[in-house]
Design a protein around this motif. Structure first.
Motif, mmCIF file in Angstrom:
data_model
loop_
_atom_site.group_PDB
_atom_site.id
_atom_site.type_symbol
_atom_site.label_atom_id
_atom_site.label_comp_id
_atom_site.label_asym_id
_atom_site.label_seq_id
_atom_site.Cartn_x
_atom_site.Cartn_y
_atom_site.Cartn_z
ATOM 1 N N VAL A 73 0.865 -1.171 0.000
ATOM 2 C CA VAL A 73 0.000 0.000 0.000
ATOM 3 C C VAL A 73 0.908 1.229 0.000
ATOM 4 C CG1 VAL A 73 -0.145 -0.013 2.513
ATOM 5 C CG2 VAL A 73 -1.923 1.158 1.198
ATOM 6 N N SER A 74 0.446 2.296 -0.643
ATOM 7 C CA SER A 74 1.288 3.487 -0.762
ATOM 8 C C SER A 74 0.463 4.748 -0.562
ATOM 9 C CB SER A 74 1.967 3.528 -2.136
ATOM 10 O OG SER A 74 1.000 3.613 -3.164
ATOM 11 N N SER A 75 1.163 5.849 -0.334
ATOM 12 C CA SER A 75 0.541 7.156 -0.170
ATOM 13 C C SER A 75 1.384 8.202 -0.886
ATOM 14 C CB SER A 75 0.407 7.507 1.321
ATOM 15 O OG SER A 75 0.095 8.876 1.488
ATOM 16 N N GLU A 76 0.836 8.818 -1.917
ATOM 17 C CA GLU A 76 1.570 9.872 -2.614
ATOM 18 C C GLU A 76 1.704 11.112 -1.739
ATOM 19 O OE1 GLU A 76 -0.063 10.700 -6.396
ATOM 20 O OE2 GLU A 76 0.215 8.655 -7.177
ATOM 21 N N ARG A 77 0.708 11.350 -0.888
ATOM 22 C CA ARG A 77 0.760 12.537 -0.035
ATOM 23 C C ARG A 77 1.912 12.434 0.964
ATOM 24 N NH1 ARG A 77 -0.836 14.255 4.929
ATOM 25 N NH2 ARG A 77 -1.588 12.167 5.482
ATOM 26 N N LEU A 78 2.066 11.263 1.553
ATOM 27 C CA LEU A 78 3.153 11.054 2.509
ATOM 28 C C LEU A 78 4.470 10.719 1.822
ATOM 29 C CD1 LEU A 78 1.237 8.890 5.152
ATOM 30 C CD2 LEU A 78 1.887 11.294 5.380
ATOM 31 N N GLY A 79 4.373 10.295 0.567
ATOM 32 C CA GLY A 79 5.588 9.880 -0.136
ATOM 33 C C GLY A 79 6.146 8.568 0.387
ATOM 34 N N GLY A 123 0.970 2.206 9.452
ATOM 35 C CA GLY A 123 -0.363 2.641 9.865
ATOM 36 C C GLY A 123 -0.771 3.957 9.229
ATOM 37 N N LEU A 124 0.180 4.900 9.089
ATOM 38 C CA LEU A 124 -0.144 6.185 8.474
ATOM 39 C C LEU A 124 -0.495 6.019 6.999
ATOM 40 C CD1 LEU A 124 2.611 8.481 10.055
ATOM 41 C CD2 LEU A 124 0.225 8.198 10.747
ATOM 42 N N VAL A 125 0.199 5.112 6.306
ATOM 43 C CA VAL A 125 -0.128 4.857 4.902
ATOM 44 C C VAL A 125 -1.516 4.237 4.798
ATOM 45 C CG1 VAL A 125 0.538 3.551 2.848
ATOM 46 C CG2 VAL A 125 2.294 4.655 4.229
#
Length: 475
Positions: A73-79, A123-125
């Motif tokens: 899983v990934s998050s572009e906002r968090l990078g 967890g943040l992602v």
């Protein structure tokens, strides 16, 4: 500063490495260097099951996650991008479970900061993907113990702070300074690449390196000299066959390199297995000439080669001084340990020449100093042999190309083996073996391997020759 754009997504596993040691993070993520040791191998063993994808992972609005393995899983906002070992769901919430080797430490949180930061980043992602995630779990396989990790404001703030720091460090071309006198270093798998104590000593951050004992590898070179033989690979073993008859067999983990002489075949399946295990295959002619080498992908550390070219372009005098001084010092040590007659005058001259080498003003003067030291050393070489004068192993001086007596033939042979092994080592770490500092580059000459060989000639090569001659192991 590096001018290349950084990847958009920072692997959460690399955030763990940064928290543990910023230099380790830079070496692994920016320079793509990695080496296994017992700890990383044990960790890979404990991950063998959770690395297999298993179980459905519905989107937050499409149902609940019960249990899923190896979830990316990934998050572009968090990078950030994370590969979660195990993802558990309950009452509309999800919980990442990260597998660790060993036992939980005796600390207030029952876990080290890098481990807590890693699972918090997971967890943040997950939160950014729309899931409800308030805590994670660290599973210590050695103790079969689960340690809960609450994602409170302090841990979340620290995790986001480390993400920003890691990206800033990654943007710098040079890796950060090593940790200073840290207990983390001896157990690190990259300690042989990072060289923390050596770098800190050269930068005058500490007085001297800690005394560390090099790991003794059980792997040995496999030499195949039977003409018409075929080298193969089957079920983790290297086999040597001829006319369907098996001549030899060895475990792959016990083979450091394969050296084939003359008309010996190596199967494609074996080559692929050797490349995967980072085992080079060296091809020699029937007469023993080094013809070439087959390896996997070359070393990825282009920064290492760039610096090698920069130092070579400047002349490399400082490195050349150290090479010659080390060679002379080792020659002196060998004579003092093994001479059977009084050689005190030679030992004194070698000490003087060693000191001169450290202050030489040019490579040309170094060549003169080395020549004088070699003359003194080989004039006393016979004092280390036990044979009678005039016998089959009589030694009257160094000669080569071709060597004209048995002792010189043995010396040339072991020197050739040392140069071959160091050529392989240069390729393995990413150096260009043909670009040296003391030995001038020329067509077909592995100058850097010959540079590195100088300090090993006497302590390794000559010691072997003295042993096999004095013990009667060769006739």
């Amino acid at each position: 500063m590096s001018t290349d754009p950084l990847p958009d997504l920072l692997p959460v596993r690399m955030l763990n490495e940064y928290t543990y040691c910023p230099r380790l993070f830079h070496l692994e993520w920016v320079q793509a260097q990695f080496a296994h040791n017992a700890d990383t191998t044990e960790g890979a063993f404990h991950h063998r099951r959770v690395d297999q994808p298993k179980g459905p992972v519905p989107a937050p609005d499409d149902g609940e996650i019960r249990r899923a393995q190896s979830v990316t899983v990934s998050s572009e906002r968090l990078g950030l991008i994370a590969k979660i070992d195990l993802l558990e769901g309950d009452d509309g919430k999800v919980r990442p479970v990260d597998t660790k080797r060993g036992h939980p430490p005796d600390t207030p949180h029952r876990a080290w900061e890098p481990e807590r930061v890693q699972v918090c980043a997971q967890g943040l992602v997950l939160r950014d993907a729309g899931y409800v995630c308030d805590e994670g779990v660290l599973y210590f396989a050695g103790a079969r113990t689960r340690i809960p990790v609450r994602f409170d404001d302090d841990l979340v703030g620290r995790t986001l702070e480390l993400v920003d720091e890691a990206r800033q460090v990654a943007a710098i071309g040079d890796p950060p300074a090593p940790l200073l006198d840290s207990p983390k270093c001896p157990r690190c798998s990259l300690v042989g690449i990072c060289l923390p104590d050596e770098v800190n000593t050269l930068r005058e951050r500490q007085e001297r390196p800690r005394r560390l004992l090099a790991r003794v590898s059980e792997a040995r070179p496999l030499y195949v000299t039977e003409q018409g033989a075929r080298v193969g690979h089957r079920k983790g073993r290297v086999t040597v066959k001829k006319a369907k008859q098996e001549l030899a067999s060895a475990r792959m983990i016990d083979v450091s390199q394969v050296v084939v002489w003359g008309n010996v075949q190596v199967s494609t399946q074996a080559l692929r297995a050797f490349f995967a295990a980072e085992v080079p295959v060296c091809y020699l002619s029937y007469g023993g000439w080094f013809s070439g080498m087959a390896t996997g992908l070359p070393g990825k550390n282009v920064e290492l080669r760039r610096r090698q070219h920069l130092v070579a372009a400047r002349g490399g005098l400082e490195i050349s001084r150290a090479i010659v001084a080390g060679k002379i010092a080792n020659a002196r040590v060998l004579l003092r340990r093994n001479a059977r007659s009084d050689i005190s005058d030679v030992v004194e001259r070698l000490a003087s020449l060693r000191d001169q080498a450290t202050e030489a003003i040019s490579v040309a003067s170094l060549l003169g100093i080395e020549g004088a030291a070699a003359r003194d050393y080989f004039q006393s070489f016979a004092a280390m042999l036990t044979g009678d004068p005039g016998g089959p192993f009589d030694f009257e001086g160094r000669n080569r190309r071709p060597p004209r007596d048995p002792v010189n033939a043995l010396l040339s042979f072991v020197y050739g083996l040392i140069a071959k092994d160091l050529t392989v080592a240069c390729h393995a770490v990413g150096f260009d073996p043909y670009l040296g500092f003391y030995h001038r580059p020329r067509f077909g000459r592995p100058a850097l391997a010959l540079d590195l060989a100088e300090e090993f000639r006497h302590l390794v090569g000559d010691s072997v020759v003295l042993q096999v001659v004095n013990n009667g192991e060769v006739t």
